[in-house]
Design a protein around this motif. Structure first.
Motif, PDB file in Angstrom:
ATOM      1  N   THR A  37     -49.237 -75.021  37.874  1.00  0.00           N
ATOM      2  CA  THR A  37     -48.555 -75.744  39.170  1.00  0.00           C
ATOM      3  C   THR A  37     -49.890 -76.526  39.792  1.00  0.00           C
ATOM      4  N   GLY A  38     -50.929 -75.884  39.798  1.00  0.00           N
ATOM      5  CA  GLY A  38     -52.078 -76.457  40.647  1.00  0.00           C
ATOM      6  C   GLY A  38     -51.613 -76.500  42.228  1.00  0.00           C
ATOM      7  N   GLY A  39     -52.116 -77.568  42.611  1.00  0.00           N
ATOM      8  CA  GLY A  39     -51.693 -78.121  44.082  1.00  0.00           C
ATOM      9  C   GLY A  39     -50.511 -79.081  44.129  1.00  0.00           C
ATOM     10  N   GLY A  40     -49.961 -79.125  43.055  1.00  0.00           N
ATOM     11  CA  GLY A  40     -48.710 -80.163  43.007  1.00  0.00           C
ATOM     12  C   GLY A  40     -49.233 -81.220  41.727  1.00  0.00           C
ATOM     13  N   GLY A  41     -48.092 -82.033  41.367  1.00  0.00           N
ATOM     14  CA  GLY A  41     -48.695 -82.892  40.377  1.00  0.00           C
ATOM     15  C   GLY A  41     -48.661 -84.434  40.633  1.00  0.00           C
ATOM     16  N   GLY A  42     -49.060 -84.844  41.993  1.00  0.00           N
ATOM     17  CA  GLY A  42     -49.257 -86.228  42.236  1.00  0.00           C
ATOM     18  C   GLY A  42     -48.114 -87.006  42.119  1.00  0.00           C
ATOM     19  N   ILE A  43     -48.202 -88.217  42.096  1.00  0.00           N
ATOM     20  CA  ILE A  43     -47.332 -89.309  41.599  1.00  0.00           C
ATOM     21  C   ILE A  43     -47.135 -89.605  40.218  1.00  0.00           C
ATOM     22  N   VAL A  44     -48.122 -90.198  39.508  1.00  0.00           N
ATOM     23  CA  VAL A  44     -47.986 -90.558  38.108  1.00  0.00           C
ATOM     24  C   VAL A  44     -49.346 -89.882  37.244  1.00  0.00           C
ATOM     25  N   SER A  45     -48.962 -89.002  36.531  1.00  0.00           N
ATOM     26  CA  SER A  45     -50.199 -88.576  35.605  1.00  0.00           C
ATOM     27  C   SER A  45     -49.901 -89.060  34.186  1.00  0.00           C
ATOM     28  N   ALA A  46     -51.157 -88.837  33.622  1.00  0.00           N
ATOM     29  CA  ALA A  46     -51.318 -89.437  32.169  1.00  0.00           C
ATOM     30  C   ALA A  46     -51.479 -88.262  31.245  1.00  0.00           C
ATOM     31  N   SER A  47     -51.379 -88.637  29.937  1.00  0.00           N
ATOM     32  CA  SER A  47     -51.850 -87.500  28.957  1.00  0.00           C
ATOM     33  C   SER A  47     -52.437 -88.107  27.582  1.00  0.00           C
TER      34      SER A  47
END
Length: 534
Positions: free
Chosen positions: A108-118
């Motif tokens: 989870t961390g501090g949340g996932g932001g808006i758009v992530s990448a992989s």
């Protein structure tokens, strides 16, 4: 019908049915006027007179067939894609919903932001400003999913652009193994740009230590961004008034702007054809098609030409597009962030004469259910149940499409036959009810939950009410009073779900990174799988 008379006062009044009819007529007129004005304003800027403007006026009233859930599923009890007001209030949504798509691991961390990448076995968590700067590891988080059952945060990227908030700009170019983003503190950003070498995905290296940082900003604006297929150009689009910039990254150590222009009423995401010559740029209610071949060729004084524009009232705030080839023909898959327009597919063999090929909606997106969607989404903040980012499992003859569908979670569709598209799986993660800005400073949902109203649906809901498809009384539910102060009773999934064999890597706003597994009953990865988001 003659007016009824109030005996006690001598006044006349219009019967309730007549008043309701009059109200619907006024609402219909106002909504049509607003929709028409929005479309017209989009059209005026989207394409010049000598370009092809195409109107697709139908409102789809058909949902894709529901997934048939196998053993071990925890399916949605009601409408496809709906998380009801009752489930939100009772705490049932904290268990989540899943069908043929199960969780392997989560961080989870501090949340996932808006758009992530992989890229490969790594995921890069988009950053939200200013919240990411209050986390133990600020900036863009690096998640290693080498063991997808035990993903872990292994570091973070802390260049100015990464800490300034990446919004919808954090993108990977697999061909050159590059990760880039622009700094977008809130909706709109300018100047900050960072490029990383991700050959070792767990240990990215900043390449442009000078150009694009705090001391040496680059002249562009952005809200969204992405790569040309060959990785030589990073395109940045500003949300309004549609400012578009081409950044030459041929030498990633020295990025420079080589073209800029104003090309849409509202610039958002886009997709670029495999040869890099055509851009499908999102606008307010449709897409604008641009000839960007002069930039791709690196002409000395490049000109970007409008080719066509496609407009529709069924969905607003188009998000991004995925150019694909299917059966030897070029198609474009495009998603609407708001307005319950779902995902549309066009045959663009003749880009100036497109053929409407298919549309994907969930039951909760149908006009007659928009009152239910409003009832359910009340108290959940601005967004309801719409697609945001999608990915196909390969760009040529894709067999599956996976989309983040905001409060409806991750949805996976079989698209082998464009005439018989069906849903095969979904995973709507457990609600992080009780999360706060202290525990999820990088979650856009938590931050936005000061607002309780799903405002992004107002135009489509107004059209459905005006047309008699939705009902005012059906909009009122047990959460109707939650105009201010949402309760994070679902997650918001915005990031593209990326295929990794029979697994999917994705990040949601509240729950962070998820490694998911598709049931072999419903999906077999093609041997040349190559996850692709345009």
């Amino acid at each position: 019908m003659t007016p009824e008379r109030l005996e006690s006062s001598g006044k006349t009044r219009t019967p309730r049915k007549t008043r309701a009819t009059a109200l619907r007529r006024r609402m219909h007129a106002a909504t049509c006027l607003l929709a028409g004005a929005t479309l017209a304003s989009t059209m005026l800027v989207a394409a010049p007179a000598n370009a092809g403007n195409h109107w697709f006026t139908d409102i789809s009233e058909t949902a894709v067939p529901k997934a048939e859930c196998g053993p071990g599923s925890l399916p949605e009890p009601g409408l496809q894609g709906d998380v009801s007001a009752e489930d939100r209030l009772s705490g049932r949504s904290k268990r989540g919903y899943h069908c043929n798509l199960t969780k392997l691991g989560n961080v989870t961390g501090g949340g996932g932001g808006i758009v992530s990448a992989s890229f490969e076995h790594c995921s890069y968590t988009g950053s939200l400003f200013p919240g990411n700067n209050f986390m133990p590891q600020p900036g863009v988080g690096i998640v290693s999913a080498k063991d997808p059952r035990k993903p872990r945060i292994v570091g973070s990227l802390t260049d100015t652009a990464m800490r300034a908030g990446t919004w919808e700009t954090l993108k990977v170019n697999k061909k050159r193994k590059l990760l880039a983003a622009t700094g977008v503190p809130f909706v709109w950003g300018a100047g900050f740009f960072a490029v990383y070498d991700i050959s070792d995905c767990e240990r990215p290296k900043l390449l442009n230590a000078r150009g694009g940082g705090l001391a040496h900003p680059i002249p562009f604006t952005s809200h969204e961004g992405g790569w040309s297929p060959d990785g030589r150009t990073y395109w940045a689009s500003g949300i309004a008034p549609g400012h578009l910039s081409a950044i030459d990254v041929s030498d990633p150590r020295n990025p420079r702007v080589i073209w800029q222009g104003l090309h849409s009423f509202l610039g958002h995401g886009f997709g670029i054809s495999p040869d890099g010559n055509r851009m499908y740029l999102s606008n307010m209610m449709g897409i604008t098609i641009l000839d960007i071949s002069a930039v791709q060729r690196r002409d000395p004084y490049p000109q970007v030409r409008h080719v066509a524009a496609y407009h529709w009232p069924d969905g607003q705030l188009n998000q991004h597009s995925i150019p694909i080839t299917h059966g030897g023909k070029p198609y474009v898959i495009t998603a609407d962030e708001g307005g319950s327009g779902g995902v549309k597919i066009f045959d663009v063999t003749r880009v100036d004469k497109p053929r409407y090929a298919a549309q994907l909606k969930l039951e909760i997106n149908l006009p007659e259910h928009l009152d239910t969607q409003f009832r359910s989404s009340m108290g959940g903040s601005l967004f309801g149940s719409n697609p945001h980012y999608c990915a196909v499992d390969r760009p040529t003859d894709p067999t599956a499409l996976a989309c983040s569908w905001e409060s409806s979670g991750i949805r996976v569709f079989d698209i082998r036959d464009l005439d018989r598209i069906r849903e095969i799986a979904y995973y709507n993660p457990p609600a992080q009810k009780g999360a706060t800005v202290l525990t999820r400073p990088n979650s856009p949902h938590v931050v936005a939950s000061i607002i309780g109203v799903p405002a992004i649906e107002f135009l489509s809901l107004g059209m459905s009410l005006a047309n008699g498809r939705a009902k005012l009384n059906e909009m009122v539910g047990p959460r109707a009073g939650m105009v201010v102060g949402g309760d994070v009773s679902t997650d918001w999934c915005f990031s593209p779900p990326e295929f990794r064999g029979n697994k999917i890597f994705v990040t949601c706003g509240d729950g962070g990174f998820y490694a998911l597994e598709l049931s072999s009953r419903v999906y077999t990865p093609p041997p040349d799988q190559d996850s692709y988001l345009g």
